[in-house]
Scaffold this motif. Structure first.
Motif, PDB file in Angstrom:
ATOM      1  N   LEU A 202       1.031  -8.247   4.488  1.00  0.00           N
ATOM      2  CA  LEU A 202       1.155  -7.097   3.589  1.00  0.00           C
ATOM      3  C   LEU A 202       2.518  -7.054   2.909  1.00  0.00           C
ATOM      4  CD1 LEU A 202      -0.767  -4.402   5.642  1.00  0.00           C
ATOM      5  CD2 LEU A 202      -1.554  -5.660   3.611  1.00  0.00           C
ATOM      6  N   THR A 203       3.534  -7.593   3.545  1.00  0.00           N
ATOM      7  CA  THR A 203       4.842  -7.706   2.905  1.00  0.00           C
ATOM      8  C   THR A 203       4.769  -8.689   1.739  1.00  0.00           C
ATOM      9  OG1 THR A 203       6.003  -7.147   4.949  1.00  0.00           O
ATOM     10  CG2 THR A 203       7.274  -8.326   3.263  1.00  0.00           C
ATOM     11  N   ALA A 204       4.083  -9.799   1.956  1.00  0.00           N
ATOM     12  CA  ALA A 204       3.962 -10.824   0.920  1.00  0.00           C
ATOM     13  C   ALA A 204       2.900 -10.465  -0.128  1.00  0.00           C
ATOM     14  CB  ALA A 204       3.617 -12.178   1.555  1.00  0.00           C
ATOM     15  N   HIS A 205       1.919  -9.644   0.248  1.00  0.00           N
ATOM     16  CA  HIS A 205       0.821  -9.274  -0.644  1.00  0.00           C
ATOM     17  C   HIS A 205       0.644  -7.747  -0.641  1.00  0.00           C
ATOM     18  CE1 HIS A 205      -0.010 -13.390   0.769  1.00  0.00           C
ATOM     19  NE2 HIS A 205      -0.360 -13.586  -0.495  1.00  0.00           N
ATOM     20  N   PRO A 206       1.626  -7.011  -1.160  1.00  0.00           N
ATOM     21  CA  PRO A 206       1.557  -5.539  -1.095  1.00  0.00           C
ATOM     22  C   PRO A 206       0.326  -4.955  -1.793  1.00  0.00           C
ATOM     23  CG  PRO A 206       3.348  -6.266  -2.536  1.00  0.00           C
ATOM     24  CD  PRO A 206       2.813  -7.485  -1.864  1.00  0.00           C
ATOM     25  N   GLU A 207      -0.243  -5.683  -2.732  1.00  0.00           N
ATOM     26  CA  GLU A 207      -1.441  -5.202  -3.423  1.00  0.00           C
ATOM     27  C   GLU A 207      -2.636  -5.071  -2.473  1.00  0.00           C
ATOM     28  OE1 GLU A 207      -1.544  -9.697  -3.586  1.00  0.00           O
ATOM     29  OE2 GLU A 207       0.001  -8.160  -3.786  1.00  0.00           O
TER      30      GLU A 207
END
Length: 126
Positions: free
Chosen positions: A116-121
């Motif tokens: 989720l840090t790398a892919h906040p979307e």
């Protein structure tokens, strides 16, 4: 050969290996080779057999939790899926992360945080 059947059989074999214990280098190497094969199968379906992607996504609803979690990770990490499939994959990982008190749960909690840090979307899908 049917890649999805091979995928399921490989996860089942890995489950048996975990139950027997990964108490030697040889067993650990065999387990890791099997995990690598799962990733190869997912990649092959994604790139060369896209007609099998709908059937692969149904693994997210398999009766065996170990098959669901492996498929969820590969759907997000290796394959190109969008919308509902990504949502179901993230929800499966989130469920394991929140409910499993074993080392597996811890690993999924750490993975989910990093993802989720790398892919906040993807946060909106949970």
């Amino acid at each position: 050969m049917d890649l999805i059947s091979e995928y399921v059989r490989t996860v089942q074999k890995m489950g048996d290996m975990e139950n027997d214990g990964l108490d030697s280098k040889k067993k650990a190497k065999q387990y890791n080779r099997s995990a690598d094969r799962l990733r190869e199968i997912a990649s092959e379906i994604n790139h060369d057999r896209s007609e099998e992607k709908p059937a692969f996504s149904h693994l997210l609803f398999h009766e065996r939790a170990d098959i669901r979690i492996w498929a969820a990770h590969h759907i997000l990490e290796v394959m190109d899926y969008h919308g509902e499939t990504r949502k179901y994959a993230l929800k499966e990982i989130s469920l394991v992360a929140s409910c499993d008190e074993s080392i597996n749960g811890l690993g999924n909690r750490m993975w989910l945080e990093q993802w989720l840090t790398a892919h906040p979307e993807d946060q909106s899908l949970l």
